[in-house]
Design an enzyme around this catalytic site. Sequence first.
Site, PDB file in Angstrom:
ATOM      1  CG  HIS A 252      74.915  44.820  32.873  1.00  0.00           C
ATOM      2  ND1 HIS A 252      75.014  45.569  31.731  1.00  0.00           N
ATOM      3  CD2 HIS A 252      74.260  45.577  33.781  1.00  0.00           C
ATOM      4  CE1 HIS A 252      74.436  46.752  31.950  1.00  0.00           C
ATOM      5  NE2 HIS A 252      73.972  46.780  33.178  1.00  0.00           N
ATOM      6  CD  GLU A 307      69.050  46.160  39.678  1.00  0.00           C
ATOM      7  OE1 GLU A 307      68.334  45.941  40.654  1.00  0.00           O
ATOM      8  OE2 GLU A 307      68.885  47.112  38.901  1.00  0.00           O
TER       9      GLU A 307
HETATM   10  N1  ACO Z   1      72.020  33.399  36.021  1.00  0.00           N
HETATM   11  C1  ACO Z   1      72.200  32.279  35.307  1.00  0.00           C
HETATM   12  N2  ACO Z   1      72.438  32.266  33.973  1.00  0.00           N
HETATM   13  C2  ACO Z   1      72.485  33.441  33.352  1.00  0.00           C
HETATM   14  C3  ACO Z   1      72.319  34.668  34.040  1.00  0.00           C
HETATM   15  C4  ACO Z   1      72.087  34.606  35.418  1.00  0.00           C
HETATM   16  N3  ACO Z   1      71.916  35.710  36.138  1.00  0.00           N
HETATM   17  N4  ACO Z   1      72.418  35.677  33.155  1.00  0.00           N
HETATM   18  C5  ACO Z   1      72.628  35.122  31.951  1.00  0.00           C
HETATM   19  N5  ACO Z   1      72.685  33.766  32.083  1.00  0.00           N
HETATM   20  C6  ACO Z   1      72.949  32.804  31.027  1.00  0.00           C
HETATM   21  C7  ACO Z   1      71.718  32.577  30.171  1.00  0.00           C
HETATM   22  O1  ACO Z   1      70.932  31.533  30.696  1.00  0.00           O
HETATM   23  C8  ACO Z   1      72.345  32.211  28.838  1.00  0.00           C
HETATM   24  O2  ACO Z   1      72.776  30.869  28.905  1.00  0.00           O
HETATM   25  P1  ACO Z   1      72.766  29.928  27.585  1.00  0.00           P
HETATM   26  O3  ACO Z   1      73.856  30.499  26.707  1.00  0.00           O
HETATM   27  O4  ACO Z   1      73.070  28.567  28.122  1.00  0.00           O
HETATM   28  O5  ACO Z   1      71.412  30.063  26.967  1.00  0.00           O
HETATM   29  C9  ACO Z   1      73.596  33.103  28.798  1.00  0.00           C
HETATM   30  O6  ACO Z   1      73.930  33.346  30.155  1.00  0.00           O
HETATM   31  C10 ACO Z   1      73.373  34.434  28.085  1.00  0.00           C
HETATM   32  O7  ACO Z   1      72.141  35.013  28.537  1.00  0.00           O
HETATM   33  P2  ACO Z   1      71.456  36.309  27.888  1.00  0.00           P
HETATM   34  O8  ACO Z   1      70.101  36.504  28.474  1.00  0.00           O
HETATM   35  O9  ACO Z   1      71.568  36.227  26.394  1.00  0.00           O
HETATM   36  O10 ACO Z   1      72.459  37.412  28.395  1.00  0.00           O
HETATM   37  P3  ACO Z   1      72.201  38.966  28.444  1.00  0.00           P
HETATM   38  O11 ACO Z   1      73.539  39.569  28.582  1.00  0.00           O
HETATM   39  O12 ACO Z   1      71.363  39.430  27.336  1.00  0.00           O
HETATM   40  O13 ACO Z   1      71.374  39.125  29.818  1.00  0.00           O
HETATM   41  C11 ACO Z   1      70.577  39.963  31.863  1.00  0.00           C
HETATM   42  C12 ACO Z   1      71.576  40.151  30.704  1.00  0.00           C
HETATM   43  C13 ACO Z   1      69.137  40.100  31.363  1.00  0.00           C
HETATM   44  C14 ACO Z   1      70.835  41.049  32.925  1.00  0.00           C
HETATM   45  C15 ACO Z   1      70.791  38.572  32.498  1.00  0.00           C
HETATM   46  O14 ACO Z   1      72.150  38.399  32.846  1.00  0.00           O
HETATM   47  C16 ACO Z   1      69.877  38.314  33.668  1.00  0.00           C
HETATM   48  O15 ACO Z   1      68.722  37.923  33.487  1.00  0.00           O
HETATM   49  N6  ACO Z   1      70.382  38.496  34.944  1.00  0.00           N
HETATM   50  C17 ACO Z   1      69.580  38.276  36.118  1.00  0.00           C
HETATM   51  C18 ACO Z   1      68.646  39.471  36.406  1.00  0.00           C
HETATM   52  C19 ACO Z   1      69.380  40.711  36.910  1.00  0.00           C
HETATM   53  O16 ACO Z   1      70.274  40.644  37.750  1.00  0.00           O
HETATM   54  N7  ACO Z   1      68.985  41.890  36.384  1.00  0.00           N
HETATM   55  C20 ACO Z   1      69.598  43.189  36.736  1.00  0.00           C
HETATM   56  C21 ACO Z   1      70.515  43.654  35.652  1.00  0.00           C
HETATM   57  S1  ACO Z   1      71.443  45.113  36.103  1.00  0.00           S
HETATM   58  C22 ACO Z   1      70.465  46.444  35.680  1.00  0.00           C
HETATM   59  O17 ACO Z   1      69.514  46.297  34.961  1.00  0.00           O
HETATM   60  C23 ACO Z   1      70.779  47.830  36.233  1.00  0.00           C
END
Ligand code: ACO
Length: 363
Positions: A252, A307
């Site tokens: 998140h 979610e």
């Molecule tokens: N699965 C695997 N790896 C992940 C996930 C995930 N769900 N989320 C983040 N990471 C990893 C990224 O690959 C990244 O790895 P790295 O450091 O090796 O490059 C690291 O964690 C940080 O990722 P960011 O995208 O910078 O993290 P951010 O906090 O900005 O992302 C987000 C948040 C977009 C929700 C992300 O976690 C994601 O894409 N999750 C999956 C989609 C999802 O569930 N969305 C619903 C969100 S809840 C809502 O909107 C109400």
Amino acid sequence: MVYHGLKGVTCVETAISRIDGEKGKLIYRGYNADQLALASTFEEIAYLILNGVFPNEDELQTFKEMLASFRVLPESAEKLIASLPSALDDMAALRTVVSSFGDITYRFRPTMAEAVRLIAVAPTIIAFRKRLMDGKEPVQPLSELGFVENYFYMLKGKRPTEAQMKALETYMILAMEHGMNASTFSARVTVSTESDLVSAVTSALGTMKGPLHGGAPSAVTGMLEDIGEKCRAESYLRAKLEKGERLMGFGHRVYKTHDPRAKALRIKAEEIAGDDRDIDLALHVENTAIRLLEEYKPGRKLYTNVEFYAAAVMKAIDFDASLFTPTFSAARMVGWCAHVLEQAGDNMIFRPSAKYIGEMVSQ
Ligand code: ACO
């Protein structure tokens, strides 16, 4: 300096809710939302969010009666829904019908009575449209049922079990309000022009419709369906992480620990896990995913987000993916209305500036 997406910019003062991403806390009017969601009814928390205080017994009764009395759709709205093209998705239909309520009686300043009317009627619009699209007769609301129980009843034509009702109610309380998110911001921007409540909520619905905001429940549902059996979870999730793909329903932007909404929903999900195969599978997938995320992405603080369990709960109560964002919106209507009333109470029009990066042709 340009603040793309206004990230990190504080643009209003609010007494409605507070999010602490590091501590994993969501506060509604001073109280932990997850505790409220587990112990209260939709009506009690809607009243709290709108008014800032809990209702006493008489106030709650009056509030419930007002919500129940506005449930029935006017004939003009029923006709409008029936005339909408089937190509309109459920959110576009909800936005269009809500917009049709905006006659000249709605004007600046918005009132609490207008807010209650919109909150009351949204579930009926969703259910009426959904049943027509599924080729079924719409079900008229029952005034003696609670807000959430009646929503389920209008959709399914039968009352939910106690466990189904409480799982849906917990989700709808947790979806009511979440700070300065995109749809709430657009509602506040609209009313800041001294426009009316219906216009503000219509803006919010248009904003909520986008997949970056209204969530991607089908992605979580799709993942759970692809996994199918508990014994396939580890190999499926590992294969995704090996390919560098993201696991849906984890991580998140704000919460860097457990999303408090996911934790509360999980408790409700567990209560129906005993007789529900889908929830049982979701619990197993969550545990496996968190273990594998720690292995593949150590230190990134990736936990279950709202979610994941929202999708699991919706599946368990047999709400298909088309109902997810409308149901989210029916609950968030409370937060939108509270913010619109707050904005109108101490208004200043939103008018940020833009940095011109085009050509200068004239001298
Ligand atoms: N699965 C695997 N790896 C992940 C996930 C995930 N769900 N989320 C983040 N990471 C990893 C990224 O690959 C990244 O790895 P790295 O450091 O090796 O490059 C690291 O964690 C940080 O990722 P960011 O995208 O910078 O993290 P951010 O906090 O900005 O992302 C987000 C948040 C977009 C929700 C992300 O976690 C994601 O894409 N999750 C999956 C989609 C999802 O569930 N969305 C619903 C969100 S809840 C809502 O909107 C109400």
